[in-house]
Design an enzyme around this catalytic site. Sequence first.
Site, PDB file in Angstrom:
ATOM      1  N   ASP A  69      39.601  37.546  28.082  1.00 48.15           N
ATOM      2  CA  ASP A  69      39.297  37.675  29.513  1.00 48.15           C
ATOM      3  C   ASP A  69      40.326  38.526  30.246  1.00 48.15           C
ATOM      4  OD1 ASP A  69      37.184  35.786  29.098  1.00 48.15           O
ATOM      5  OD2 ASP A  69      38.701  34.207  29.153  1.00 48.15           O
ATOM      6  N   LYS A  82      38.781  43.477  29.510  1.00 43.01           N
ATOM      7  CA  LYS A  82      38.501  44.567  28.564  1.00 43.01           C
ATOM      8  C   LYS A  82      37.220  45.292  28.927  1.00 43.01           C
ATOM      9  CE  LYS A  82      38.630  41.726  25.154  1.00 43.01           C
ATOM     10  NZ  LYS A  82      39.083  40.547  25.913  1.00 43.01           N
ATOM     11  N   GLY A 132      32.231  37.269  27.042  1.00 46.77           N
ATOM     12  CA  GLY A 132      31.437  37.976  28.034  1.00 46.77           C
ATOM     13  C   GLY A 132      32.253  39.088  28.647  1.00 46.77           C
ATOM     14  N   HIS A 133      31.613  40.180  28.918  1.00 49.80           N
ATOM     15  CA  HIS A 133      32.278  41.258  29.645  1.00 49.80           C
ATOM     16  C   HIS A 133      31.588  41.414  30.985  1.00 49.80           C
ATOM     17  CE1 HIS A 133      34.746  42.411  26.439  1.00 49.80           C
ATOM     18  NE2 HIS A 133      33.840  43.032  25.720  1.00 49.80           N
ATOM     19  N   THR A 134      32.382  41.576  32.015  1.00 51.74           N
ATOM     20  CA  THR A 134      31.794  41.830  33.315  1.00 51.74           C
ATOM     21  C   THR A 134      32.121  43.264  33.701  1.00 51.74           C
ATOM     22  OG1 THR A 134      32.302  39.553  33.849  1.00 51.74           O
ATOM     23  CG2 THR A 134      31.634  40.966  35.677  1.00 51.74           C
ATOM     24  N   GLN A 193      37.482  38.539  22.973  1.00 50.65           N
ATOM     25  CA  GLN A 193      38.604  37.581  23.029  1.00 50.65           C
ATOM     26  C   GLN A 193      39.955  38.324  23.023  1.00 50.65           C
ATOM     27  OE1 GLN A 193      36.260  36.655  20.246  1.00 50.65           O
ATOM     28  NE2 GLN A 193      35.021  35.508  21.659  1.00 50.65           N
ATOM     29  N   THR A 204      30.143  30.863  30.127  1.00 46.34           N
ATOM     30  CA  THR A 204      29.998  29.418  30.268  1.00 46.34           C
ATOM     31  C   THR A 204      30.177  28.942  31.702  1.00 46.34           C
ATOM     32  OG1 THR A 204      32.359  29.187  29.911  1.00 46.34           O
ATOM     33  CG2 THR A 204      30.959  29.024  27.961  1.00 46.34           C
ATOM     34  N   ARG A 256      32.883  28.011  32.744  1.00 48.08           N
ATOM     35  CA  ARG A 256      33.984  27.036  32.692  1.00 48.08           C
ATOM     36  C   ARG A 256      35.203  27.580  33.427  1.00 48.08           C
ATOM     37  NH1 ARG A 256      35.111  25.249  26.513  1.00 48.08           N
ATOM     38  NH2 ARG A 256      34.967  27.475  26.158  1.00 48.08           N
ATOM     39  N   PRO A 257      35.901  26.735  34.220  1.00 51.32           N
ATOM     40  CA  PRO A 257      37.128  27.235  34.851  1.00 51.32           C
ATOM     41  C   PRO A 257      38.167  27.547  33.768  1.00 51.32           C
ATOM     42  CG  PRO A 257      36.672  24.936  35.488  1.00 51.32           C
ATOM     43  CD  PRO A 257      35.597  25.350  34.533  1.00 51.32           C
ATOM     44  N   VAL A 314      43.609  47.620  40.079  1.00 49.41           N
ATOM     45  CA  VAL A 314      43.859  46.873  41.317  1.00 49.41           C
ATOM     46  C   VAL A 314      42.551  46.366  41.942  1.00 49.41           C
ATOM     47  CG1 VAL A 314      46.070  47.934  41.852  1.00 49.41           C
ATOM     48  CG2 VAL A 314      43.974  49.082  42.566  1.00 49.41           C
ATOM     49  N   GLY A 315      41.506  46.314  41.140  1.00 50.51           N
ATOM     50  CA  GLY A 315      40.218  45.812  41.621  1.00 50.51           C
ATOM     51  C   GLY A 315      39.200  45.966  40.517  1.00 50.51           C
TER      52      GLY A 315
HETATM   53  P1  GDP Z   1      36.907  40.561  29.421  1.00 49.31           P
HETATM   54  O1  GDP Z   1      36.161  39.531  28.644  1.00 49.31           O
HETATM   55  O2  GDP Z   1      38.254  40.822  28.841  1.00 49.31           O
HETATM   56  O3  GDP Z   1      36.129  41.799  29.671  1.00 49.31           O
HETATM   57  O4  GDP Z   1      37.188  39.939  30.838  1.00 49.31           O
HETATM   58  P2  GDP Z   1      36.088  39.412  31.864  1.00 49.31           P
HETATM   59  O5  GDP Z   1      35.060  40.461  32.059  1.00 49.31           O
HETATM   60  O6  GDP Z   1      35.649  38.042  31.529  1.00 49.31           O
HETATM   61  O7  GDP Z   1      36.952  39.224  33.157  1.00 49.31           O
HETATM   62  C1  GDP Z   1      37.358  40.206  33.891  1.00 49.31           C
HETATM   63  C2  GDP Z   1      36.879  39.968  35.317  1.00 49.31           C
HETATM   64  O8  GDP Z   1      37.814  40.516  36.185  1.00 49.31           O
HETATM   65  C3  GDP Z   1      35.593  40.685  35.643  1.00 49.31           C
HETATM   66  O9  GDP Z   1      34.904  39.958  36.620  1.00 49.31           O
HETATM   67  C4  GDP Z   1      36.055  42.019  36.199  1.00 49.31           C
HETATM   68  O10 GDP Z   1      35.134  42.619  37.072  1.00 49.31           O
HETATM   69  C5  GDP Z   1      37.278  41.597  36.917  1.00 49.31           C
HETATM   70  N1  GDP Z   1      38.351  42.581  36.966  1.00 49.31           N
HETATM   71  C6  GDP Z   1      38.758  43.444  36.003  1.00 49.31           C
HETATM   72  N2  GDP Z   1      39.840  44.120  36.419  1.00 49.31           N
HETATM   73  C7  GDP Z   1      40.123  43.658  37.669  1.00 49.31           C
HETATM   74  C8  GDP Z   1      41.150  43.950  38.612  1.00 49.31           C
HETATM   75  O11 GDP Z   1      42.044  44.743  38.382  1.00 49.31           O
HETATM   76  N3  GDP Z   1      41.131  43.252  39.785  1.00 49.31           N
HETATM   77  C9  GDP Z   1      40.181  42.337  40.078  1.00 49.31           C
HETATM   78  N4  GDP Z   1      40.234  41.711  41.236  1.00 49.31           N
HETATM   79  N5  GDP Z   1      39.194  42.028  39.208  1.00 49.31           N
HETATM   80  C10 GDP Z   1      39.187  42.683  38.019  1.00 49.31           C
END
Ligand code: GDP
Length: 505
Positions: free
Chosen positions: A83, A86, A110-112, A292, A369, A371-372, A482-483
């Site tokens: 998380d 990536k 999951g990737h967002t 992961q 999930t 999950r927190p 930064v976002g």
């Molecule tokens: P991954 O599994 O490693 O891809 O991580 P996730 O996708 O589960 O979590 C990353 C979350 O953080 C997603 O909701 C992204 O949109 C968000 N995100 C990624 N980089 C940044 C950042 O620099 N700042 C903020 N505020 N959100 C970010």
Amino acid sequence: MPAIQEVDDRATRALRPSRETVQRPPDRAPSPYRWGHAGEVYPGPWQVQGLFVWAREPVGSDHADRGGSLMSATVIVGLQWGDEGKGKTTDFLAEQTSMVVRYQGGDNAGHTVVRGDEVFKLRLTPSGVLYPHMTSVIGNGVVVNPLTLIDELDMLTTRGIDVSRVRVSRSAHVIMPYHVALDRANEARLAGAAVGTTGRGIGPTYGDKAWRLGLRMEDLLDRAVLRERLERLLPDKNLLLSSMGADPFAIDDLVDLALGWGDRLGDHLDDATWLVQRALARGEHVLLEGAQGTLLDLDHGSYPFVTSSNPVAGGACTGGGVGPLQVDEVIGVMKAYSTRVGSGPYPTELLDGIGQGIAERGNEFGTVTGRPRRVGWFDAVPLRYAVAVNSVTSIMLNKLDILSGIDCLRICVAYEIDGRRIDTWPSSGAALARATPIYDEFPGWSEPIHGVRSLGDLPENARRYVTALEEHAGVPIVLVSVGPERTQTIERAWRAMRQRQVVPA
Ligand code: GDP
């Protein structure tokens, strides 16, 4: 001193002098034999731009003019407990590559990816799928739940994304319904001692792969093979399920279900290794994306609270179909703080309001999930380990913005275990559970930094924090996020490194 020199110096004084830094020859001319061969067999060479220039030939050299190195595989690996963001990293880099390969894990990760107003939550498809020029490959090292994949392809199609370029390795193993049932029944049985799996059958599927009892994606196309395999293995699975109070499965139902999946996904199946090798032979860039993170690695994480595959960069070779020397770059991805899902020791965990604030601002809830996630201060002890074990050449630091507004920040620099100071990541989970963190403290910054696009415009305390992380890592932090959006990225050494080829050694 120009920025380019700054990067070079940092790399040179890395704790880990490596071939990528001081000893690596600047020109790695590919074998003319291989080049000629590739040219005859495959189209190309295509003109490509290097991601990072130390992997590329000097401007004006024969090979640079002809399209660059033959070896241009870049691995993206999580340096923490997953998380790390990536998804954003891959999405950001994918613009310059032609193929993204997911090399391990299943639909537990999951990737967002955020594109403008749109948020895509991807569980199996590599993040690069949002680019129309991209071939997205699910490698042989992934375990595929066909239902999830079909849902995801449908979701992407509905939202206007062309999924015809999603390729799935014929050799990837299939998560069957009995794997999911076994995973859930087992976690329920373990109760308090549970690993905290997502209950998606990932562990049992990898277990069957090692036991040579698995079904592979190509098997979904063949009724006879399916029936023969299931006849052999299903009685044992049903016995186990019954012993844990779960319902058994009927072979006919499973065969029909699996053939239906094969029917739907058949057009996406491919020999993924050769897809990757052909792209590399043409001189294209291939990104290999792990799920992961290093600390959840089956071999290198805090066993048994780990995932069932190898997220480390080496996993990209076995699960993505590249050889170790075809990997030019390993980009480590980390957050400016740490999070962890599931059970297991977590020395820097924050159980107070600061942790809660970070979790809320950082939206630290599982993509799949909900999950927190557990939240903690940044831990530099496993960072140093992760840099070493992955041969990390550069780092993307994500979510720096989430730390705005915290008065005093901490970085864990060592542990105290049984009265002794330990600077290295302990291989024993039991030792880690007894570790007390030793922190360095840093004054924080109050202003939001979402709009900052250059390191120089960051508040001074934020710059100090980034520099401290970089010193612990011993490799340059080249991108700072930064976002969540693509544009919310400080391309720190990025462009400078592209020019590195013209700087005298
Ligand atoms: P991954 O599994 O490693 O891809 O991580 P996730 O996708 O589960 O979590 C990353 C979350 O953080 C997603 O909701 C992204 O949109 C968000 N995100 C990624 N980089 C940044 C950042 O620099 N700042 C903020 N505020 N959100 C970010």
